[in-house]
Enzyme design. Structure first.
Site, PDB file in Angstrom:
ATOM      1  N   GLU A 208      -6.510 -10.179  -1.990  1.00 46.41           N
ATOM      2  CA  GLU A 208      -7.286  -9.998  -0.747  1.00 46.41           C
ATOM      3  C   GLU A 208      -8.776  -9.864  -1.058  1.00 46.41           C
ATOM      4  O   GLU A 208      -9.487  -9.053  -0.450  1.00 46.41           O
ATOM      5  CB  GLU A 208      -6.787  -8.756   0.020  1.00 46.41           C
ATOM      6  CG  GLU A 208      -5.285  -8.751   0.264  1.00 46.41           C
ATOM      7  CD  GLU A 208      -4.796  -7.639   1.203  1.00 46.41           C
ATOM      8  OE1 GLU A 208      -5.624  -6.954   1.829  1.00 46.41           O
ATOM      9  OE2 GLU A 208      -3.566  -7.475   1.306  1.00 46.41           O
TER      10      GLU A 208
ATOM     11  N   ASP B 138     -12.602  -9.656  -1.354  1.00 50.50           N
ATOM     12  CA  ASP B 138     -13.905  -9.797  -0.692  1.00 50.50           C
ATOM     13  C   ASP B 138     -14.835  -8.757  -1.322  1.00 50.50           C
ATOM     14  O   ASP B 138     -14.375  -7.819  -1.968  1.00 50.50           O
ATOM     15  CB  ASP B 138     -13.840  -9.698   0.845  1.00 50.50           C
ATOM     16  CG  ASP B 138     -13.059  -8.521   1.410  1.00 50.50           C
ATOM     17  OD1 ASP B 138     -12.876  -7.508   0.692  1.00 50.50           O
ATOM     18  OD2 ASP B 138     -12.640  -8.602   2.580  1.00 50.50           O
TER      19      ASP B 138
ATOM     20  N   ASN C 219       1.907  -4.721  -3.334  1.00 51.19           N
ATOM     21  CA  ASN C 219       0.492  -5.036  -3.145  1.00 51.19           C
ATOM     22  C   ASN C 219      -0.250  -3.754  -2.791  1.00 51.19           C
ATOM     23  O   ASN C 219       0.231  -2.961  -1.975  1.00 51.19           O
ATOM     24  CB  ASN C 219       0.430  -6.041  -1.978  1.00 51.19           C
ATOM     25  CG  ASN C 219      -0.924  -6.660  -1.744  1.00 51.19           C
ATOM     26  OD1 ASN C 219      -1.526  -7.197  -2.668  1.00 51.19           O
ATOM     27  ND2 ASN C 219      -1.397  -6.606  -0.504  1.00 51.19           N
TER      28      ASN C 219
ATOM     29  N   HIS D  30     -10.467  -5.525  -2.492  1.00 50.89           N
ATOM     30  CA  HIS D  30     -11.503  -5.373  -1.461  1.00 50.89           C
ATOM     31  C   HIS D  30     -12.628  -4.556  -2.099  1.00 50.89           C
ATOM     32  O   HIS D  30     -12.618  -3.324  -2.070  1.00 50.89           O
ATOM     33  CB  HIS D  30     -10.947  -4.630  -0.242  1.00 50.89           C
ATOM     34  CG  HIS D  30      -9.959  -5.421   0.538  1.00 50.89           C
ATOM     35  ND1 HIS D  30     -10.311  -6.558   1.234  1.00 50.89           N
ATOM     36  CD2 HIS D  30      -8.634  -5.261   0.733  1.00 50.89           C
ATOM     37  CE1 HIS D  30      -9.238  -7.059   1.837  1.00 50.89           C
ATOM     38  NE2 HIS D  30      -8.203  -6.291   1.534  1.00 50.89           N
TER      39      HIS D  30
ATOM     40  N   GLU E 138       0.803  -1.236   0.000  1.00 50.89           N
ATOM     41  CA  GLU E 138       0.000   0.000   0.000  1.00 50.89           C
ATOM     42  C   GLU E 138       0.835   1.285   0.000  1.00 50.89           C
ATOM     43  O   GLU E 138       0.643   2.171   0.845  1.00 50.89           O
ATOM     44  CB  GLU E 138      -0.991  -0.034   1.177  1.00 50.89           C
ATOM     45  CG  GLU E 138      -1.867  -1.281   1.109  1.00 50.89           C
ATOM     46  CD  GLU E 138      -2.888  -1.407   2.245  1.00 50.89           C
ATOM     47  OE1 GLU E 138      -2.832  -0.626   3.201  1.00 50.89           O
ATOM     48  OE2 GLU E 138      -3.736  -2.307   2.148  1.00 50.89           O
TER      49      GLU E 138
END
Ligand SMILES: *[C@@H]1O[C@H](CO)[C@@H](O)[C@H](O)[C@H]1NC(C)=O
Length: 337
Positions: free
Chosen positions: A256, A258, A193, A228, A152
């Protein structure tokens, strides 16, 4: 009479088709192969004797794992020179025993960082970063399929996040960190990432420009698209955006995944979510160097979403009672089709 008999025959036939597609691949990992399908695993859930379902699903359904918190700086290296590897080691042992790929996560990140680092004078941050990387990467060397080396690093407008690493070293910290990881683990694939880089925008443009430079120097192997997502707000150009990166020579992974929304869960949200999970699978499958997908948890019961986004949840493939949601089957069918 004739019409309703025909309707029955047609729906019976489509049931059979659905059943045989599911039978052909009865787990996420079988459906995804040769790509991997992973989950973030928290050690507290994995070793919870009162909840054996979590570990059972982890090994039955997934061919990769990412430690949810156990390798983060603040957990593994809380004080200068102090290392607590036991929880991460438990997850590493689980992945070895069950023949899963391990995505190691992460080394350099502004969040969940030990207070001793932010308290350092800036001219001591580089040495602390090099020491941390050496000690952690040496410990796990040979176990990691991939390392999220930098996590990040960008703001949403594409500028660099003004964290201690950037303040201390400027843009050079990427190269310094990546070189140090290579020096202590020559096998792990090295990733940056981030979130909100899944579609074309200022942030993914900035990531692409950085990735090109680092790839040319032989220091970077892949980019993690965290993914996400918010229900009904997925970017429409995920595959095209992945291709911008793979054309450079990099791997892409969904790291990651979702898909959250404001509760309650209804038949409508279930079905929209199923379609949108399938669209992520289809995007990855259509891009040659998209190597795998990791979901950020197994059951909604333990997902990070409700504590972080008030009123939201239901973002994963199993509900609070470990009942498979429509998205589970949609993922399997998207891989199989
Ligand atoms: C352990 O399992 C129990 C029973 O399902 C559950 O209530 C508890 O939250 C679990 N704890 C963790 C850390 O997973």
């Amino acid at each position: 009479m004739f019409a309703s008999a025909l309707t029955l025959a047609v729906s019976a036939a489509s049931l059979v088709t659905g059943a045989s597609a599911a039978a052909a691949a009865s787990t996420l990992k079988d459906a995804a192969s040769p790509l991997y399908f992973g989950a973030a695993l928290g050690v507290g859930h994995l070793t919870n004797a009162s909840d054996p379902t979590f570990a059972k699903l982890a090994k039955q359904q997934f061919s990769a794992a990412t430690p949810e918190n156990e390798m983060k700086w603040g957990v593994v290296n809380p004080e200068a020179g102090v290392y607590e590897f036991a929880d991460a080691d438990t997850i590493v042992a689980f992945t070895k025993k069950n023949n899963m790929k391990l995505r190691c996560h992460n080394l350099v990140w502004h969040s969940q960082l030990s207070p001793y680092v932010t308290a350092l004078p800036l001219n001591k941050v580089k040495a602390a970063m090099l020491q941390h990387i050496k000690d952690v990467v040496e410990h796990f060397a040979g176990d990691c399929y991939a390392w999220d080396v930098i996590n990040e690093p960008f703001n949403d407008d594409g500028t660099y996040r003004d964290d201690v690493f950037y303040q201390a070293m400027g843009e050079d910290y990427f190269e310094i960190a990546l070189k140090q990881v290579r020096a202590y683990d020559s096998h792990a694939k090295l990733y940056i990432n981030d979130y909100n880089i899944e579609g074309g925008n200022a942030k993914s443009d900035a990531m692409l420009a950085l990735a090109k430079k680092l790839y040319k120097k032989g220091l970077l192997d892949g980019i993690g698209f965290e993914s996400h997502f918010i229900l009904n707000e997925l970017p429409g150009d995920i595959a095209e955006n992945m291709e911008r990166f793979t054309k450079v020579g990099l791997d892409i992974a969904v790291t990651e995944l979702d898909i959250r929304y404001n509760l309650p869960e209804t038949a409508t949200t279930d079905s929209q979510q199923a379609t949108q999970y399938a669209s992520v699978v289809n995007a990855c499958q259509s891009v040659k160097r998209c190597v795998g997908i990791t979901v950020w948890g197994i059951t909604d019961l333990y997902s990070w979403i409700p504590q972080t986004f008030t009123g939201q949840g239901a973002a994963l493939l199993w509900d609070d009672d470990y009942k498979k949601k429509p998205a589970y089957k949609a993922v399997i069918n998207a891989f199989v089709d």
